[in-house]
Design an enzyme around this catalytic site. Sequence first.
Site, mmCIF file in Angstrom:
data_model
loop_
_atom_site.group_PDB
_atom_site.id
_atom_site.type_symbol
_atom_site.label_atom_id
_atom_site.label_comp_id
_atom_site.label_asym_id
_atom_site.label_seq_id
_atom_site.Cartn_x
_atom_site.Cartn_y
_atom_site.Cartn_z
ATOM 1 C CG HIS A 19 -2.292 0.514 1.014
ATOM 2 N ND1 HIS A 19 -2.925 0.551 -0.208
ATOM 3 C CD2 HIS A 19 -3.182 1.031 1.891
ATOM 4 C CE1 HIS A 19 -4.139 1.067 -0.062
ATOM 5 N NE2 HIS A 19 -4.312 1.366 1.194
ATOM 6 C CG ASN A 67 -8.894 6.191 5.593
ATOM 7 O OD1 ASN A 67 -7.948 6.718 6.182
ATOM 8 N ND2 ASN A 67 -9.843 5.544 6.226
ATOM 9 C CG ASP A 92 -1.940 0.742 -3.338
ATOM 10 O OD1 ASP A 92 -2.118 1.929 -2.985
ATOM 11 O OD2 ASP A 92 -2.663 -0.188 -2.931
ATOM 12 C CG ASN A 113 -11.112 3.334 1.007
ATOM 13 O OD1 ASN A 113 -12.119 3.480 0.327
ATOM 14 N ND2 ASN A 113 -10.948 2.307 1.828
#
Length: 188
Positions: A19, A67, A92, A113
């Site tokens: 991530h 997020n 990503d 997100n």
Amino acid sequence: MYLIVGLGNPGTKYQNTRHNIGFDVVTELSRKWMSSDPSKKSFGSLVESGFVSQEKCVLALPQKFMNRSGQPVASLQGYYKIPNDKIIVVHDDLDLDSGTVRCKRNGGHGGHNGLRDIIQHLGKDFLRIRVGIGRPPQGWETSNYVLGRWTTSEKEHLEKTISTALDAIESILTEGVQNAMNKFNIRN
């Protein structure tokens, strides 16, 4: 002037995870062109500024969880008065095979997100560098996969993937987004 944002989660717990590939790419871009990591605190991000391929750039790593990346990006955009078409977000992407790099202009969040939050703050008209991390193996939760560390075989190709992402960013800066898309979005 361009704003180049790497998406990731702050803190050592998330280093070297799939991530955080956006952080990794922008950090490497900063090392290559500015000889340092983004380290100055500004508007909820770690930033570095200088020239990349003869273009003035602000490189940013938002320091809120992914997020919640939208507000730091919007704050930097407002301070530096950078239009959306000069914002490049590196992130990503589960929908691309591991190691694949694609350039994209505008669009939706695709379930990401971090992008969802940026779109809520800026709209969807900004540039993206999509770095493929592939899909989780059968039976894995997506969150465990994206927050997981690179496997040994993935690590073998990580340096090349980051290098390709740097080439894509530099191509946008020197040749324009359409030429970069023509160059990097070729299907194998």
